[in-house]
Scaffold this motif. Structure first.
Motif, PDB file in Angstrom:
ATOM      1  N   GLY A 243       1.048  -1.198  -0.088  1.00 52.52           N
ATOM      2  CA  GLY A 243      -0.402   0.006   0.177  1.00 52.52           C
ATOM      3  C   GLY A 243       0.460   1.120  -0.023  1.00 52.52           C
ATOM      4  N   CYS A 244       0.263   2.503   0.195  1.00 52.32           N
ATOM      5  CA  CYS A 244       0.798   3.808  -0.019  1.00 52.32           C
ATOM      6  C   CYS A 244       0.233   4.344   1.192  1.00 52.32           C
ATOM      7  N   ALA A 245       1.141   4.999   1.771  1.00 51.31           N
ATOM      8  CA  ALA A 245       0.239   6.420   2.571  1.00 51.31           C
ATOM      9  C   ALA A 245       0.133   7.988   1.966  1.00 51.31           C
TER      10      ALA A 245
ATOM     11  N   LYS B 122      -1.853   8.398  -1.026  1.00 52.46           N
ATOM     12  CA  LYS B 122      -3.196   8.949  -1.174  1.00 52.46           C
ATOM     13  C   LYS B 122      -3.169   9.929  -2.742  1.00 52.46           C
ATOM     14  N   CYS B 123      -2.280   9.694  -3.820  1.00 52.74           N
ATOM     15  CA  CYS B 123      -1.927  10.701  -4.681  1.00 52.74           C
ATOM     16  C   CYS B 123      -3.223   9.779  -5.503  1.00 52.74           C
ATOM     17  N   SER B 124      -3.325  10.650  -6.174  1.00 48.28           N
ATOM     18  CA  SER B 124      -5.812  10.625  -5.931  1.00 48.28           C
ATOM     19  C   SER B 124      -6.470   9.637  -7.540  1.00 48.28           C
ATOM     20  N   PHE B 125      -4.627  10.358  -7.948  1.00 50.56           N
ATOM     21  CA  PHE B 125      -4.630   8.878 -10.037  1.00 50.56           C
ATOM     22  C   PHE B 125      -4.259   7.437  -9.785  1.00 50.56           C
ATOM     23  N   CYS B 126      -4.322   7.210  -7.926  1.00 50.42           N
ATOM     24  CA  CYS B 126      -3.387   5.743  -8.159  1.00 50.42           C
ATOM     25  C   CYS B 126      -4.302   4.498  -7.187  1.00 50.42           C
ATOM     26  N   ALA B 127      -3.841   3.495  -8.206  1.00 49.16           N
ATOM     27  CA  ALA B 127      -4.725   2.584  -7.787  1.00 49.16           C
ATOM     28  C   ALA B 127      -4.222   2.606  -6.305  1.00 49.16           C
TER      29      ALA B 127
ATOM     30  N   THR C   4      10.195   9.212  -6.630  1.00 48.70           N
ATOM     31  CA  THR C   4       9.586   9.365  -5.308  1.00 48.70           C
ATOM     32  C   THR C   4       8.458  10.411  -5.807  1.00 48.70           C
ATOM     33  N   SER C   5       8.090  10.814  -5.117  1.00 53.22           N
ATOM     34  CA  SER C   5       6.220  11.399  -5.745  1.00 53.22           C
ATOM     35  C   SER C   5       7.174  12.978  -4.548  1.00 53.22           C
ATOM     36  N   GLY C   6       8.614  13.351  -3.967  1.00 49.65           N
ATOM     37  CA  GLY C   6       8.391  14.018  -3.765  1.00 49.65           C
ATOM     38  C   GLY C   6       9.358  14.308  -2.074  1.00 49.65           C
TER      39      GLY C   6
ATOM     40  N   CYS D  20       0.494  -0.804 -11.138  1.00 46.53           N
ATOM     41  CA  CYS D  20       1.853  -0.569 -10.640  1.00 46.53           C
ATOM     42  C   CYS D  20       1.400   0.277 -10.344  1.00 46.53           C
ATOM     43  N   GLY D  21       2.291   1.085  -8.848  1.00 39.58           N
ATOM     44  CA  GLY D  21       1.630   1.710  -8.205  1.00 39.58           C
ATOM     45  C   GLY D  21       1.538   2.870  -8.812  1.00 39.58           C
ATOM     46  N   GLN D  22       3.014   3.601  -9.806  1.00 41.88           N
ATOM     47  CA  GLN D  22       2.619   4.530 -10.075  1.00 41.88           C
ATOM     48  C   GLN D  22       2.370   4.803 -11.658  1.00 41.88           C
ATOM     49  N   LEU D  23       1.185   3.821 -12.012  1.00 40.89           N
ATOM     50  CA  LEU D  23       0.375   3.603 -13.308  1.00 40.89           C
ATOM     51  C   LEU D  23       1.580   4.071 -14.489  1.00 40.89           C
TER      52      LEU D  23
END
Ligand code: SF4
Length: 356
Positions: A122-124, A126-131, A205-207, A346-349
């Protein structure tokens, strides 16, 4: 070495795949075994791809028969493998010891094989487009669970490729699990192991700006990919909420510093969402960002995710965006979808970077 002379383990045997060669040397020494046996085991597992100790024929028979008591060579169970219609993309679902599931993806292009691996369950963020973001964070992966993904995919592909790339771009935010991620990179790098060069590893990374700075100091020389996805803070706050903590300006400054320290250009990943971030003004702003630092831009037309309303732009819109960007930005690639819904898992689409 006989079974009787092996100092017995007091708890469950640790996974072989979470141990650097140095740690394995200390581990076997602690069990009364000469350290050079660790070197032999590393070569068997990572170079000859033999995981059954009984097949490690240059180890003493007694040690071979008892080593599983101090070292666990098992990989997680592969729950399923899905293949794309063109046969070039595979998604692997692994079931970990506690029952958690993670996904990894392999992608073959004419030039190379790329493994996309997960760093968290999972992932904390919460990018709005990501499964994956919909799941929330269940837990961090441990180093051995990260290395095991590479071993599973290498086994599946028969280790026929002497060159493959790894991108930490599956489920989870790799820099939120920096200790295990860097430990796994060190294990994968080992010249007596898989000997995977730094140029063949990219961390996405998302940043998380402080962790980008920390990664630069670790001198691992791996590539960095920034999941940018927006050219204004207003939109990025919505798409990638961690932007509220570290906005675009801070992120680009950190990326530029990373590039300077490591001597590599940074990849700016940009998922194109139809009617959201694919305007010509976005292309112009993205070009300006790309010119600020040694970089290349990777455009990824969105793969729709069930339950989310974002749309994939038309091929004409993707082409128009790329053409607007191309003369202004130093390097631009467009990720042509392979595997459709497989990438969406895949996490980052699908933000893989086989060119990295
Ligand atoms: S895109 Fe990456 S960082 Fe964002 S929620 Fe998905 S897995 Fe997490």
């Amino acid at each position: 070495m006989t079974p009787a002379s092996l100092v017995p383990a007091t708890g469950p045997a640790p996974s072989f795949f979470g141990m650097s060669r140095d740690r394995l040397r200390r581990h076997v020494l602690g069990h009364g075994v000469p350290a050079f046996r660790a070197e032999q085991m590393y070569a068997w597992v990572y170079q000859k791809h033999v995981r059954d100790p009984l097949g490690m024929t240059n180890l003493p028979r007694g040690f071979r028969e008892s080593v599983s008591g101090i070292c666990d060579f098992a990989l997680p169970e592969t729950a399923s493998v899905h293949k794309s219609p063109d046969g070039n993309t595979h998604k692997f679902v692994l079931r970990l010891a506690d029952g958690a599931r993670v996904e990894s993806v392999s992608m073959r292009t004419p030039r190379r094989l790329t493994f996309c691996i997960s760093s968290q369950v999972g992932c904390a963020l919460k990018c709005s487009f990501c499964a994956t973001g919909l799941m929330g964070l269940k837990r961090n992966l441990r180093a051995h669970e990260i290395v095991a993904q590479v071993m599973t995919m290498g086994d599946h592909h028969g280790w026929r490729d002497d060159r493959f790339n790894i991108v930490y771009m599956g489920m989870g935010e790799p820099l939120a699990n920096l200790a295990a991620v860097t430990e796994s990179i060190r294990i994968l790098h080992d010249e007596r192991g898989l000997n995977l060069g730094a140029r063949r590893v990219t961390v996405s990374t998302s940043g998380l700006v402080p962790q980008i700075e920390e990664l630069a100091k670790l001198d691992l020389q791996v590539g960095l990919a920034i999941s940018l996805h927006a050219t204004t803070d207003e939109l990025r706050d919505e798409l990638v909420p961690v932007n509220k903590r570290w906005p675009i300006r801070m992120l680009l400054d950190a990326a530029r510093d990373y590039s300077r320290t490591v001597g590599r250009r940074v990849t700016l990943e940009y998922t194109l969402l139809g009617g959201v971030n694919d305007s010509m003004e976005d292309a112009d702003r993205l070009a300006e960002f790309a010119r600020e630092l040694p970089s290349k831009v990777n455009l990824i037309p969105y793969n729709p995710v069930p339950g989310l309303d974002w749309k994939r732009p038309s091929p004409a819109a993707v082409e128009a965006f790329a053409e607007r960007l191309y003369p202004r930005a130093p390097a631009v690639t467009v990720r042509h979808t392979q595997g459709g819904e497989i990438w969406a898992a895949c996490g980052q689409l699908g933000g893989l970077t086989p060119e990295a």
